[in-house]
Design a protein around this motif. Structure first.
Motif, PDB file in Angstrom:
ATOM      1  N   GLY A 100     -42.974  45.018   0.861  1.00 37.47           N
ATOM      2  CA  GLY A 100     -42.820  44.593   2.242  1.00 37.47           C
ATOM      3  C   GLY A 100     -43.699  45.392   3.177  1.00 37.47           C
ATOM      4  O   GLY A 100     -44.129  46.512   2.861  1.00 37.47           O
ATOM      5  N   ALA A 122     -47.557  39.111   1.204  1.00 40.63           N
ATOM      6  CA  ALA A 122     -47.254  39.817   2.451  1.00 40.63           C
ATOM      7  C   ALA A 122     -48.519  40.216   3.189  1.00 40.63           C
ATOM      8  O   ALA A 122     -48.580  40.130   4.425  1.00 40.63           O
ATOM      9  CB  ALA A 122     -46.399  41.045   2.150  1.00 40.63           C
ATOM     10  N   LEU A 169     -41.363  42.067   9.965  1.00 36.71           N
ATOM     11  CA  LEU A 169     -41.313  42.344   8.529  1.00 36.71           C
ATOM     12  C   LEU A 169     -41.817  41.130   7.776  1.00 36.71           C
ATOM     13  O   LEU A 169     -41.407  40.003   8.060  1.00 36.71           O
ATOM     14  CB  LEU A 169     -39.875  42.669   8.091  1.00 36.71           C
ATOM     15  CG  LEU A 169     -39.639  42.863   6.582  1.00 36.71           C
ATOM     16  CD1 LEU A 169     -40.487  44.002   6.026  1.00 36.71           C
ATOM     17  CD2 LEU A 169     -38.162  43.113   6.304  1.00 36.71           C
ATOM     18  N   THR A 170     -42.715  41.359   6.852  1.00 39.67           N
ATOM     19  CA  THR A 170     -43.166  40.310   5.943  1.00 39.67           C
ATOM     20  C   THR A 170     -43.119  40.850   4.527  1.00 39.67           C
ATOM     21  O   THR A 170     -43.333  42.052   4.307  1.00 39.67           O
ATOM     22  CB  THR A 170     -44.578  39.817   6.321  1.00 39.67           C
ATOM     23  OG1 THR A 170     -44.960  38.758   5.434  1.00 39.67           O
ATOM     24  CG2 THR A 170     -45.605  40.932   6.262  1.00 39.67           C
ATOM     25  N   ILE A 171     -42.828  39.988   3.566  1.00 40.59           N
ATOM     26  CA  ILE A 171     -42.665  40.433   2.179  1.00 40.59           C
ATOM     27  C   ILE A 171     -43.408  39.502   1.222  1.00 40.59           C
ATOM     28  O   ILE A 171     -43.756  38.376   1.570  1.00 40.59           O
ATOM     29  CB  ILE A 171     -41.175  40.489   1.775  1.00 40.59           C
ATOM     30  CG1 ILE A 171     -40.582  39.063   1.697  1.00 40.59           C
ATOM     31  CG2 ILE A 171     -40.369  41.364   2.727  1.00 40.59           C
ATOM     32  CD1 ILE A 171     -39.206  38.992   1.052  1.00 40.59           C
ATOM     33  N   ASN A 229     -35.576  37.064   0.704  1.00 39.81           N
ATOM     34  CA  ASN A 229     -35.715  36.786   2.136  1.00 39.81           C
ATOM     35  C   ASN A 229     -34.440  37.149   2.902  1.00 39.81           C
ATOM     36  O   ASN A 229     -34.506  37.704   4.010  1.00 39.81           O
ATOM     37  CB  ASN A 229     -36.065  35.318   2.359  1.00 39.81           C
ATOM     38  CG  ASN A 229     -37.477  34.988   1.938  1.00 39.81           C
ATOM     39  OD1 ASN A 229     -38.338  35.852   1.855  1.00 39.81           O
ATOM     40  ND2 ASN A 229     -37.734  33.718   1.660  1.00 39.81           N
ATOM     41  N   ALA A 246     -34.379  40.881   3.100  1.00 36.98           N
ATOM     42  CA  ALA A 246     -35.394  41.363   4.048  1.00 36.98           C
ATOM     43  C   ALA A 246     -34.907  41.157   5.484  1.00 36.98           C
ATOM     44  O   ALA A 246     -35.074  42.047   6.336  1.00 36.98           O
ATOM     45  CB  ALA A 246     -36.712  40.631   3.809  1.00 36.98           C
TER      46      ALA A 246
END
Length: 417
Positions: free
Chosen positions: A73, A97, A115-117, A164, A167
């Motif tokens: 992440g 990501a 936040l991106t994963i 998701n 996250a």
């Protein structure tokens, strides 16, 4: 009473053993709706920018699905102390990501924690060195996403959805995040994830923005034939567990879809059904003409305005445009009347009617736009020529306002009016 309880327990066991859907037992997401994952490792922490736009970018991994998966992440946040809205950003199929890093950093510089994963089962396995799990050993392509035996947990969409959810909960739990101001955005499979999570999480999500991603795959999408090819049992299990449209009734977030008119993957029937099913009080869309799985040129302006309004209480909401009347003219043409609603201080810069004759597929359609004429009282009119009207076209109203924000009405077919 004891005999009745034993009979019920044996019946449920029979259902599970034979793979017959039991919603409470088979839903792969229920156990993770509030799950906050543990951080496994911190890879890097980098400061950039200056002044109020100074941000920190933190790259890390977390444990997902009870340790089965490790997920990479990237979290970006303002360096200035304070509490900020949070946005989870979801990439499309085959991406990762890192592909969302630009969005994550630009929103952070504007006062968000993002936040991106790597979405397991959605991301490209060759571009995700820090993410791992059994999903990486499964065949590439769509197949593993539609496996629901022995239970829905076998689908790689379970890996993605659980990661998701975790996250989102991780982001929401940060001390510099306002948990009452949470957004989700994503493209393609990330737009699907945006829709799915917004349904699963209900009022925990304030605003959701999907680029060509929706539910009701069975009604019209790239995946319709795959779903039809499943056994009746497996089809029902998949639709119940993973179709984002079936989850949309629990959605409470303001919900917006960018829907290209010629999209290969998400067709108008599915988009319409998803919006109709959404439990959101505020829902809207734009059908971008003659585009196929491409983000509109003014999309960044629109996302900025959208999240600023719903997550920061700044600016004003998107407008709306609807078709209020269709009238046959003496020459056989059709006069379409459209009604525009806009917030105070915002004007309609352009109002158009788009129409298209039937074709072999949505992807080969040619959409013709005609400028609408102001008729007073926030109404506009445009005409579909008689020769086109005779061929039962689809059509929709489209508006761009003075902020460069575009919205449209539902796509409609002339013969159904």
């Amino acid at each position: 009473m004891i005999r009745l309880r034993m009979t019920r327990l044996l019946f449920i066991a029979f259902l599970l053993f034979n793979g017959i859907p039991d919603g409470r037992a088979q839903d792969p997401f229920t156990a993770y709706l509030s799950s906050i994952p543990a951080i496994v490792s911190t890879i890097s922490v980098v400061n950039s920018g200056s002044g109020t736009a100074a941000i920190t970018t933190k790259k890390f991994t977390f444990s997902s699905r009870d340790g089965v998966n490790t997920v990479y992440g990237i979290m970006c946040y303002p360096q200035q102390a304070g509490t900020y809205p949070g946005i989870l950003m979801l990439h499309g199929g085959g991406s990762n990501a890192e592909g969302m890093l630009g969005y994550a950093q630009s929103f952070a510089a504007r006062g968000y924690v993002t936040l991106t994963i790597d979405q397991p089962g959605i991301c490209g396995t060759g571009k995700t060195p820090y993410s791992s799990g059994p999903w990486k050993g499964k065949p590439a392509g769509e197949g593993p996403r539609f496996v629901v035996t022995p239970t829905p947990a076998a689908s790689t969409l379970a890996d993605a959805g659980i990661a998701n959810l975790q996250a989102f909960n991780l982001l929401r739990s940060q001390p510099n995040v306002n948990p009452a101001r949470m957004g989700i955005m994503g493209s393609s499979w990330g737009g699907y994830g945006t829709t799915l999570l917004s349904g699963l999480l209900g009022d925990k999500v304030t605003a959701a923005y999907a680029h060509f991603g929706c539910g009701y795959y069975d009604k019209g999408s790239f995946w319709t034939n795959i779903i039809q090819g499943l056994s009746a049992h497996d089809r029902q299990v998949w639709l119940t567990a993973f179709d984002a449209g079936r989850r949309a009734g629990n959605m409470r977030a303001a919900y917006f879809i960018e829907s290209p008119s010629n999209d290969t993957y998400f067709w108008p029937e599915a988009v319409r059904a998803t919006i109709d099913a959404s439990g959101s009080e505020v829902k809207n869309l734009v059908i971008t003409p003659n585009l196929n799985h491409v983000i509109a040129a003014n999309s960044d302006v629109m996302k900025n305005s959208y999240f600023d309004y719903y997550l920061k209480n700044t600016g004003s909401p998107f407008g709306k445009i609807t078709i209020s009347n269709v009238a046959v003219q003496a020459d056989g043409s059709q006069r379409i009347t459209m009604h525009v609603s806009l917030p105070e201080g915002v004007n309609a810069a352009a109002v158009k009617l788009y129409y298209s004759e039937p074709a072999a597929s949505w992807q080969v359609r040619k959409w013709t736009g005609t400028d609408a004429v102001a008729a007073g009282n926030n109404t506009f009119t445009a005409v579909i020529p008689a020769a086109v009207a005779a061929r039962n076209p689809d059509f929709y109203a489209y508006m761009t306002d003075s902020r460069n924000i575009s919205v449209s009405g539902y796509m409609r077919k002339l013969t159904t009016l």
